[in-house]
Design a protein around this motif. Structure first.
Motif, PDB file in Angstrom:
ATOM      1  N   PRO A 235     -10.188 124.677  18.053  1.00 16.27           N
ATOM      2  CA  PRO A 235     -10.983 124.078  16.974  1.00 16.27           C
ATOM      3  C   PRO A 235     -10.682 124.752  15.642  1.00 16.27           C
ATOM      4  CG  PRO A 235     -12.347 125.530  18.310  1.00 16.27           C
ATOM      5  CD  PRO A 235     -11.029 125.435  19.010  1.00 16.27           C
ATOM      6  N   LEU A 236     -10.760 124.001  14.563  1.00 13.58           N
ATOM      7  CA  LEU A 236     -10.633 124.586  13.239  1.00 13.58           C
ATOM      8  C   LEU A 236     -11.854 125.468  12.969  1.00 13.58           C
ATOM      9  CD1 LEU A 236      -9.141 121.726  11.031  1.00 13.58           C
ATOM     10  CD2 LEU A 236      -7.976 123.443  12.438  1.00 13.58           C
ATOM     11  N   PRO A 237     -11.762 126.333  11.950  1.00 14.59           N
ATOM     12  CA  PRO A 237     -12.855 127.290  11.703  1.00 14.59           C
ATOM     13  C   PRO A 237     -14.198 126.626  11.426  1.00 14.59           C
ATOM     14  CG  PRO A 237     -10.878 127.906  10.496  1.00 14.59           C
ATOM     15  CD  PRO A 237     -10.617 126.539  11.056  1.00 14.59           C
ATOM     16  N   GLU A 238     -15.253 127.443  11.487  1.00 11.56           N
ATOM     17  CA  GLU A 238     -16.623 126.925  11.382  1.00 11.56           C
ATOM     18  C   GLU A 238     -16.947 126.348  10.013  1.00 11.56           C
ATOM     19  OE1 GLU A 238     -19.272 129.989  12.611  1.00 11.56           O
ATOM     20  OE2 GLU A 238     -18.754 129.820  14.745  1.00 11.56           O
ATOM     21  N   HIS A 239     -16.207 126.735   8.970  1.00  4.80           N
ATOM     22  CA  HIS A 239     -16.496 126.121   7.676  1.00  4.80           C
ATOM     23  C   HIS A 239     -15.942 124.692   7.615  1.00  4.80           C
ATOM     24  CE1 HIS A 239     -12.445 127.768   6.965  1.00  4.80           C
ATOM     25  NE2 HIS A 239     -12.319 126.862   6.019  1.00  4.80           N
ATOM     26  N   ILE A 240     -15.078 124.318   8.570  1.00  2.00           N
ATOM     27  CA  ILE A 240     -14.622 122.936   8.713  1.00  2.00           C
ATOM     28  C   ILE A 240     -15.508 122.224   9.730  1.00  2.00           C
ATOM     29  CG2 ILE A 240     -12.714 121.418   9.308  1.00  2.00           C
ATOM     30  CD1 ILE A 240     -12.106 123.067   6.872  1.00  2.00           C
ATOM     31  N   ASN A 241     -15.599 122.797  10.918  1.00  7.86           N
ATOM     32  CA  ASN A 241     -16.397 122.211  11.992  1.00  7.86           C
ATOM     33  C   ASN A 241     -17.836 122.713  11.927  1.00  7.86           C
ATOM     34  OD1 ASN A 241     -14.265 120.733  13.150  1.00  7.86           O
ATOM     35  ND2 ASN A 241     -13.558 122.527  14.292  1.00  7.86           N
ATOM     36  N   THR A 242     -18.740 121.804  11.652  1.00  7.25           N
ATOM     37  CA  THR A 242     -20.158 122.145  11.510  1.00  7.25           C
ATOM     38  C   THR A 242     -20.953 121.426  12.602  1.00  7.25           C
ATOM     39  OG1 THR A 242     -20.669 120.276  10.061  1.00  7.25           O
ATOM     40  CG2 THR A 242     -19.801 122.272   9.012  1.00  7.25           C
ATOM     41  N   THR A 243     -22.241 121.412  12.466  1.00  7.33           N
ATOM     42  CA  THR A 243     -23.072 120.649  13.394  1.00  7.33           C
ATOM     43  C   THR A 243     -23.034 119.155  13.080  1.00  7.33           C
ATOM     44  OG1 THR A 243     -25.001 121.070  12.006  1.00  7.33           O
ATOM     45  CG2 THR A 243     -24.615 122.578  13.855  1.00  7.33           C
ATOM     46  N   GLY A 244     -22.317 118.787  12.019  1.00  5.53           N
ATOM     47  CA  GLY A 244     -22.118 117.378  11.701  1.00  5.53           C
ATOM     48  C   GLY A 244     -20.992 116.785  12.532  1.00  5.53           C
ATOM     49  N   MET A 245     -20.644 115.526  12.232  1.00  8.42           N
ATOM     50  CA  MET A 245     -19.588 114.813  12.949  1.00  8.42           C
ATOM     51  C   MET A 245     -18.312 114.862  12.110  1.00  8.42           C
ATOM     52  SD  MET A 245     -21.137 113.528  15.730  1.00  8.42           S
ATOM     53  CE  MET A 245     -20.270 112.055  16.245  1.00  8.42           C
ATOM     54  N   GLU A 246     -17.351 115.694  12.528  1.00  5.71           N
ATOM     55  CA  GLU A 246     -16.075 115.786  11.811  1.00  5.71           C
ATOM     56  C   GLU A 246     -15.003 114.986  12.548  1.00  5.71           C
ATOM     57  OE1 GLU A 246     -18.517 118.839  10.135  1.00  5.71           O
ATOM     58  OE2 GLU A 246     -17.837 118.836  12.224  1.00  5.71           O
ATOM     59  N   SER A 247     -14.192 114.247  11.791  1.00  8.64           N
ATOM     60  CA  SER A 247     -13.140 113.423  12.388  1.00  8.64           C
ATOM     61  C   SER A 247     -12.114 113.061  11.329  1.00  8.64           C
ATOM     62  CB  SER A 247     -13.733 112.151  13.009  1.00  8.64           C
ATOM     63  OG  SER A 247     -14.294 111.330  12.001  1.00  8.64           O
ATOM     64  N   ASN A 248     -11.149 112.216  11.710  1.00 13.68           N
ATOM     65  CA  ASN A 248     -10.159 111.651  10.785  1.00 13.68           C
ATOM     66  C   ASN A 248      -9.452 112.681   9.911  1.00 13.68           C
ATOM     67  OD1 ASN A 248     -12.425 109.023  10.630  1.00 13.68           O
ATOM     68  ND2 ASN A 248     -10.318 108.683  11.279  1.00 13.68           N
ATOM     69  N   PRO A 249      -8.836 113.712  10.486  1.00  5.70           N
ATOM     70  CA  PRO A 249      -8.122 114.684   9.660  1.00  5.70           C
ATOM     71  C   PRO A 249      -6.869 114.081   9.028  1.00  5.70           C
ATOM     72  CG  PRO A 249      -7.640 115.046  11.978  1.00  5.70           C
ATOM     73  CD  PRO A 249      -8.725 114.000  11.929  1.00  5.70           C
ATOM     74  N   PHE A 250      -6.536 114.562   7.847  1.00  7.53           N
ATOM     75  CA  PHE A 250      -5.335 114.116   7.128  1.00  7.53           C
ATOM     76  C   PHE A 250      -4.907 115.216   6.176  1.00  7.53           C
ATOM     77  CE2 PHE A 250      -3.733 112.312   3.089  1.00  7.53           C
ATOM     78  CZ  PHE A 250      -2.542 111.769   3.543  1.00  7.53           C
ATOM     79  N   ILE A 251      -3.625 115.558   6.180  1.00  6.75           N
ATOM     80  CA  ILE A 251      -3.078 116.549   5.255  1.00  6.75           C
ATOM     81  C   ILE A 251      -2.401 115.818   4.107  1.00  6.75           C
ATOM     82  CG2 ILE A 251      -1.378 118.389   4.952  1.00  6.75           C
ATOM     83  CD1 ILE A 251      -1.927 119.214   7.844  1.00  6.75           C
ATOM     84  N   SER A 252      -2.755 116.179   2.882  1.00 12.18           N
ATOM     85  CA  SER A 252      -2.202 115.503   1.709  1.00 12.18           C
ATOM     86  C   SER A 252      -0.680 115.619   1.688  1.00 12.18           C
ATOM     87  CB  SER A 252      -2.799 116.081   0.427  1.00 12.18           C
ATOM     88  OG  SER A 252      -2.503 117.467   0.317  1.00 12.18           O
ATOM     89  N   PRO A 253       0.020 114.618   1.125  1.00 10.35           N
ATOM     90  CA  PRO A 253       1.487 114.623   1.145  1.00 10.35           C
ATOM     91  C   PRO A 253       2.125 115.832   0.459  1.00 10.35           C
ATOM     92  CG  PRO A 253       0.669 112.447   0.571  1.00 10.35           C
ATOM     93  CD  PRO A 253      -0.522 113.366   0.564  1.00 10.35           C
ATOM     94  N   ASP A 254       1.400 116.481  -0.469  1.00  8.70           N
ATOM     95  CA  ASP A 254       1.941 117.675  -1.110  1.00  8.70           C
ATOM     96  C   ASP A 254       1.638 118.946  -0.322  1.00  8.70           C
ATOM     97  OD1 ASP A 254      -0.764 117.972  -1.570  1.00  8.70           O
ATOM     98  OD2 ASP A 254      -0.645 117.750  -3.744  1.00  8.70           O
ATOM     99  N   GLY A 255       0.951 118.802   0.816  1.00  6.80           N
ATOM    100  CA  GLY A 255       0.659 119.942   1.675  1.00  6.80           C
ATOM    101  C   GLY A 255      -0.412 120.877   1.166  1.00  6.80           C
ATOM    102  N   ARG A 256      -1.181 120.470   0.167  1.00  8.07           N
ATOM    103  CA  ARG A 256      -2.163 121.369  -0.437  1.00  8.07           C
ATOM    104  C   ARG A 256      -3.540 121.299   0.181  1.00  8.07           C
ATOM    105  NH1 ARG A 256      -2.592 120.271  -6.587  1.00  8.07           N
ATOM    106  NH2 ARG A 256      -3.940 122.125  -6.422  1.00  8.07           N
ATOM    107  N   PHE A 257      -3.944 120.129   0.654  1.00  8.88           N
ATOM    108  CA  PHE A 257      -5.336 119.945   1.050  1.00  8.88           C
ATOM    109  C   PHE A 257      -5.463 119.269   2.410  1.00  8.88           C
ATOM    110  CE2 PHE A 257      -5.192 119.670  -3.629  1.00  8.88           C
ATOM    111  CZ  PHE A 257      -5.973 120.766  -3.939  1.00  8.88           C
ATOM    112  N   LEU A 258      -6.523 119.646   3.104  1.00  6.55           N
ATOM    113  CA  LEU A 258      -6.946 118.938   4.300  1.00  6.55           C
ATOM    114  C   LEU A 258      -8.105 118.026   3.927  1.00  6.55           C
ATOM    115  CD1 LEU A 258      -7.127 118.479   7.417  1.00  6.55           C
ATOM    116  CD2 LEU A 258      -8.793 120.370   7.442  1.00  6.55           C
ATOM    117  N   PHE A 259      -7.962 116.748   4.224  1.00  5.44           N
ATOM    118  CA  PHE A 259      -9.042 115.781   4.080  1.00  5.44           C
ATOM    119  C   PHE A 259      -9.571 115.453   5.473  1.00  5.44           C
ATOM    120  CE2 PHE A 259      -6.793 115.276   0.151  1.00  5.44           C
ATOM    121  CZ  PHE A 259      -7.738 114.861  -0.780  1.00  5.44           C
TER     122      PHE A 259
END
Length: 276
Positions: A235-259
């Motif tokens: 699993p990704l770290p806790e600041h990404i994965n919370t008690t909410g519903m996380e899904s649909n990961p995408f890395i920006s084409p410039d490699g800078r950000f995770l959406f």
């Protein structure tokens, strides 16, 4: 029916030449202004509140590799935000969407095709939810065509496409593209179970969502590929994965950000500290 010498819908939508160099995860030459939003640090924040993330349900956010178009799903419609010389447009329904229930959209690695799941009628299909593809047509998008066999024998949705042409889908399964045709659906080795994958263009990493290990929500997981074998998902770290519903990961084409999607809003975070 297929005319002699004419490519099938699937071949036309996905054709890749043998020996093509894979698109790397990071494209440093790509310039994206991210709608003028203040860029986040390591703590995820809502992306473009009131414009992209609204009181409606959003999902499947991606950015075209040309840096001038964004796509996402909103309550059964595929939405596009485009950049012209005068700036960014507001979200508009894609020209091929709005009449049927459409969702789970993504771009091909070259940005010239849009894949999406739809409940529009498809005689002979094994399920009611199937994958369709629209191609770039001048400054717009063509009317879509369904992916051919082996894609509509059983439900295939939430796809992500590698630069090799290989297609990954909820499952997590893969359709290998070779010599102009797709092999039947196959599982990864070792088997990975989850949904809504994002495959890096060079197929080095796989992000996907699956049930949290100690909660009843969903989290985002990472697996790495080495010589055809996939690592045990973490699993990704806790600041990404919370008690909410996380899904649909995408890395920006410039490699800078995770959406990613959290509770039906689009979030983004800086990738520097994630060590993907």
């Amino acid at each position: 029916s297929k005319i002699s010498g004419e490519k099938t819908r699937t071949e036309e939508a996905n054709e890749k030449s043998n020996g093509e160099e894979p698109v790397p995860l990071t494209e440093n030459t790509i310039e994206i202004d991210y709608l003028g939003q203040q860029v986040p640090d390591s703590i995820p924040v809502v992306f473009a509140p009131g414009l992209i993330s609204t009181a409606a349900d959003e999902s499947s956010f991606e950015i075209n590799i040309n840096g001038r178009e964004m796509i996402f799903a909103r309550e059964g419609k595929i939405m596009l935000v485009t950049k012209s010389d005068s700036g960014w447009s507001g979200p508009e329904i894609a020209p091929f969407s709005g009449q049927y229930v459409d969702a789970e959209c993504c771009y091909s690695p070259d940005g010239m095709k849009i894949f999406f799941a739809s409940r529009r009628s498809l005689p002979g299909a094994g399920g009611t939810l199937n994958t369709w593809v629209s191609g770039r047509q001048d400054n717009s998008w063509s009317q879509p065509a369904p992916l051919d066999s082996p894609f509509y024998e059983k439900t295939v949705h939430a796809v992500s496409i590698a630069s090799s042409g290989n297609i990954y889908c909820s499952g997590i399964d893969r359709f290998v593209f070779s010599n102009g045709v797709y092999a039947n659906r196959s599982q990864l080795q070792p088997v990975i179970d989850g949904s809504h994958p994002f495959i890096a263009p060079d197929e080095s990493i796989l992000l996907f969502c699956a049930p949290a290990r100690d909660r009843r929500d969903t989290d985002i997981y990472l697996s790495r590929q080495q010589e055809g074998t996939w690592s045990i998902p973490e699993p990704l770290p806790e600041h990404i994965n919370t008690t909410g519903m996380e899904s649909n990961p995408f890395i920006s084409p410039d490699g800078r950000f995770l959406f990613f999607i959290r509770n039906y809003d689009v979030y983004w975070t800086d990738l520097k500290n994630l060590k993907l």
